[in-house]
Design an enzyme around this catalytic site. Structure first.
Site, PDB file in Angstrom:
ATOM      1  N   LYS A   1       8.356 -30.625  19.388  1.00 26.18           N
ATOM      2  CA  LYS A   1       8.006 -30.197  20.743  1.00 26.18           C
ATOM      3  C   LYS A   1       6.948 -31.167  21.258  1.00 26.18           C
ATOM      4  CE  LYS A   1       4.283 -27.027  19.667  1.00 26.18           C
ATOM      5  NZ  LYS A   1       3.688 -25.734  19.899  1.00 26.18           N
TER       6      LYS A   1
ATOM      7  N   CYS B   1       7.269 -23.825  11.385  1.00 21.83           N
ATOM      8  CA  CYS B   1       7.039 -22.376  11.259  1.00 21.83           C
ATOM      9  C   CYS B   1       8.258 -21.522  11.532  1.00 21.83           C
ATOM     10  CB  CYS B   1       5.900 -21.965  12.186  1.00 21.83           C
ATOM     11  SG  CYS B   1       4.417 -22.910  11.887  1.00 21.83           S
TER      12      CYS B   1
HETATM   13  C1  UGA Z   1       4.641 -21.100  16.207  1.00 21.11           C
HETATM   14  C2  UGA Z   1       4.037 -19.848  16.885  1.00 21.11           C
HETATM   15  O1  UGA Z   1       4.211 -19.944  18.302  1.00 21.11           O
HETATM   16  C3  UGA Z   1       2.559 -19.703  16.557  1.00 21.11           C
HETATM   17  O2  UGA Z   1       2.047 -18.506  17.133  1.00 21.11           O
HETATM   18  C4  UGA Z   1       2.391 -19.656  15.028  1.00 21.11           C
HETATM   19  O3  UGA Z   1       1.038 -19.602  14.657  1.00 21.11           O
HETATM   20  C5  UGA Z   1       3.010 -20.911  14.416  1.00 21.11           C
HETATM   21  O4  UGA Z   1       4.405 -21.007  14.792  1.00 21.11           O
HETATM   22  C6  UGA Z   1       2.857 -20.801  12.928  1.00 21.11           C
HETATM   23  O5  UGA Z   1       3.440 -19.878  12.353  1.00 21.11           O
HETATM   24  O6  UGA Z   1       2.089 -21.560  12.342  1.00 21.11           O
HETATM   25  P1  UGA Z   1       4.638 -23.744  16.712  1.00 21.11           P
HETATM   26  O7  UGA Z   1       5.641 -23.851  15.616  1.00 21.11           O
HETATM   27  O8  UGA Z   1       3.481 -24.669  16.717  1.00 21.11           O
HETATM   28  O9  UGA Z   1       3.995 -22.247  16.750  1.00 21.11           O
HETATM   29  O10 UGA Z   1       5.413 -23.982  18.062  1.00 21.11           O
HETATM   30  P2  UGA Z   1       5.983 -23.114  19.270  1.00 21.11           P
HETATM   31  O11 UGA Z   1       5.286 -23.504  20.507  1.00 21.11           O
HETATM   32  O12 UGA Z   1       6.017 -21.678  18.965  1.00 21.11           O
HETATM   33  O13 UGA Z   1       7.473 -23.682  19.357  1.00 21.11           O
HETATM   34  C7  UGA Z   1       8.394 -23.526  18.285  1.00 21.11           C
HETATM   35  C8  UGA Z   1       9.735 -24.075  18.660  1.00 21.11           C
HETATM   36  O14 UGA Z   1      10.367 -23.251  19.643  1.00 21.11           O
HETATM   37  C9  UGA Z   1       9.724 -25.479  19.260  1.00 21.11           C
HETATM   38  O15 UGA Z   1      10.790 -26.224  18.741  1.00 21.11           O
HETATM   39  C10 UGA Z   1       9.905 -25.245  20.746  1.00 21.11           C
HETATM   40  O16 UGA Z   1      10.488 -26.334  21.402  1.00 21.11           O
HETATM   41  C11 UGA Z   1      10.839 -24.049  20.723  1.00 21.11           C
HETATM   42  N1  UGA Z   1      10.776 -23.234  21.955  1.00 21.11           N
HETATM   43  C12 UGA Z   1       9.632 -22.599  22.304  1.00 21.11           C
HETATM   44  C13 UGA Z   1      11.933 -23.100  22.738  1.00 21.11           C
HETATM   45  O17 UGA Z   1      12.996 -23.664  22.438  1.00 21.11           O
HETATM   46  N2  UGA Z   1      11.874 -22.332  23.864  1.00 21.11           N
HETATM   47  C14 UGA Z   1      10.741 -21.678  24.236  1.00 21.11           C
HETATM   48  O18 UGA Z   1      10.765 -20.971  25.270  1.00 21.11           O
HETATM   49  C15 UGA Z   1       9.593 -21.817  23.432  1.00 21.11           C
END
Ligand code: UGA
Length: 438
Positions: free
Chosen positions: A320, A259
């Site tokens: 993740k 995403c």
């Molecule tokens: C993300 C959004 O959080 C959701 O709200 C949305 O619905 C989704 O995309 C989508 O558009 O379908 P997701 O991709 O499942 O969800 O994962 P996240 O938990 O948001 O993490 C995304 C990335 O950011 C991961 O690689 C994670 O490791 C990284 N991340 C997250 C960080 O590096 N630091 C953080 O503090 C948080």
């Protein structure tokens, strides 16, 4: 309410099973016959905590059924949720072929009036075009289109469905809005009712803002290393300010997944097509790419310069924790950099190995079934996914298996674990001199 959900990927399947749990009669449809056959047999084709139980329970209650044909799935439905993929094209633009193919099929098969509610992330303006197509002479029944973007996170999607921060309904017809409100009646969350364009934009702006937060904290982390500060403490200190908030301030190796990378690029591209130069997003993308390279250089320095012939154990393949998804995973990018530098990579992930094998396979990369096997003879262990199980590994045993006592932690997962052990040279992200020797 009778509901059809088109697309049984991670968004579609979670949506279908959760709507069934709310009491609706849901038909989940996917044109992939093998997937539907597996689902009929009770098997969920990807790793998502809590989903398999939710699916099985609602199939047993006869509230959830699976179909590979649209006509059966549509029978009696008042709302059709569109949950098909919109993967990125090479130029960053969202590929809408699945949306239009679903629209054409709907056009042919619909024999009664329905609401088509789009959950797929689509460029601003797409739902209005979809409405135009479904209103056209080729479709004989009245159809109203709404944009109901989803905010589920992989790994916690089931929880997110039942406890969202908000439900967004982009719809310009009040009766339709009432029906959609009724579908989500049991969900306790603010409902934002707006136009199609604003709803579409809320989705992109939310993902792009969260990605911006991550790139921002990663730059702060890089600076913390130079000035002798600790990014985790800095993030905590910042996050307690309610105007900033503590979420998405974890520094690491950059965001990945299906995403954020896609949506940030798409929003940048959408801006371009409207003759607007979105400078900030360009920087967000650039910082995210550079973060992986900086981490790779950290590994290089940790093992003394050259990686040629070095055995590197990589813990984590998923983008993740709590998912088996490896799409745009920073872990895989780092493995590619390691392999290019001549390292021999030994990789382990609790659930993502199979998916990783499909996209990355070569003789210098060996997948192992346990962290201990991967670490045997390693010159360094590199942490690329924040799996909880890595915290509780027998690190004393691992130390004995390794050739050199080096850990390079891209997720700052183990800083607390090593506070008192004194067994490893431990490198993390955004902490003081970049190395804590404990
Ligand atoms: C993300 C959004 O959080 C959701 O709200 C949305 O619905 C989704 O995309 C989508 O558009 O379908 P997701 O991709 O499942 O969800 O994962 P996240 O938990 O948001 O993490 C995304 C990335 O950011 C991961 O690689 C994670 O490791 C990284 N991340 C997250 C960080 O590096 N630091 C953080 O503090 C948080």
């Amino acid at each position: 309410m009778r509901i059809a959900v088109i697309g049984a990927g991670y968004v579609g399947l979670v949506t279908a099973a959760a709507l069934a749990e709310l009491g609706h009669r849901v038909a989940s449809m996917d044109r992939d016959q093998r997937k539907i056959a597996a689902l009929k047999g009770g098997a969920v084709p990807f790793h998502e905590p809590g989903l398999e139980n939710l699916v099985r329970r609602n199939v047993r209650r006869r509230r959830l059924a699976f179909y590979d044909g649209l006509s059966e799935a549509l029978r009696g439905s008042r709302v059709v949720f569109l949950c098909v993929g919109t993967p990125p094209k090479k130029n960053g633009e969202a590929d809408l072929s699945q949306v239009w193919s679903a629209a054409r099929s709907l056009g042919k098969k619909l024999d009664h009036s329905v609401i088509v509610a789009t959950k797929s992330t689509v460029p601003v303006g797409t739902n209005r075009k979809l409405a135009g197509f479904l209103r056209s002479a080729r479709v004989s029944v009245p159809v109203i289109v709404a944009s109901v973007p989803e905010f589920l996170r992989e790994g916690s999607a089931v929880r997110d469905f039942f406890h969202p921060d908000r439900v967004v309904i982009g719809c310009e017809d009040s009766k339709t809005t009432q029906t959609l409100m009724a579908a989500f009646r049991k969900i306790q969350a603010p409902k934002v009712v707006t136009t199609l364009e604003s709803a579409e934009m809320i989705k992109y702006a939310s993902n792009a803002f969260l990605a911006t937060k991550i790139s921002f904290i990663n730059e702060i982390a890089n600076l913390c290393e130079r000035v002798g500060a600790d990014v985790e403490v800095v993030a905590r200190g910042m996050g307690l300010d309610t105007r900033i908030g503590s979420a998405f301030l974890k520094a690491g190796i950059g965001y990945g997944g299906s995403c954020f990378p896609k949506d940030v690029r798409a929003l940048h591209q959408i801006a371009g097509t409207h003759q607007y130069r979105f400078r900030l997003l360009k920087a967000v993308i650039e910082v995210n790419r550079a973060q992986r390279e900086l981490f790779f250089k950290k590994i290089q320095r940790a093992v003394g310069g050259s990686l040629r012939g070095k055995k590197i154990a990589v813990f984590g393949l998923a983008f993740k924790a709590n998912t088996d998804d490896v799409r745009e995973s920073a872990a895989l990018d780092i493995i590619r950099l390691l392999l290019r530098a001549g390292a021999r990579v030994r990789a382990y992930d609790p659930v993502a190995e199979e998916n990783a094998r499909e996209v990355l396979s070569q003789p210098s990369l060996v997948y192992h079934a346990s962290a201990y096997k991967a670490a045997r003879g390693a010159d360094a262990v590199v942490i690329t996914t924040e799996w909880e199980e890595f915290r509780s590994l027998r690190w004393g045993t691992l130390r004995k298996l390794m050739r050199q006592p080096i850990i390079v932690d891209g997720k700052n997962l183990l800083a607390g674990v090593f506070a008192a052990t004194g067994q490893f040279r431990y490198y993390s992200v955004g902490k003081g001199k970049g190395q804590i020797s404990v």
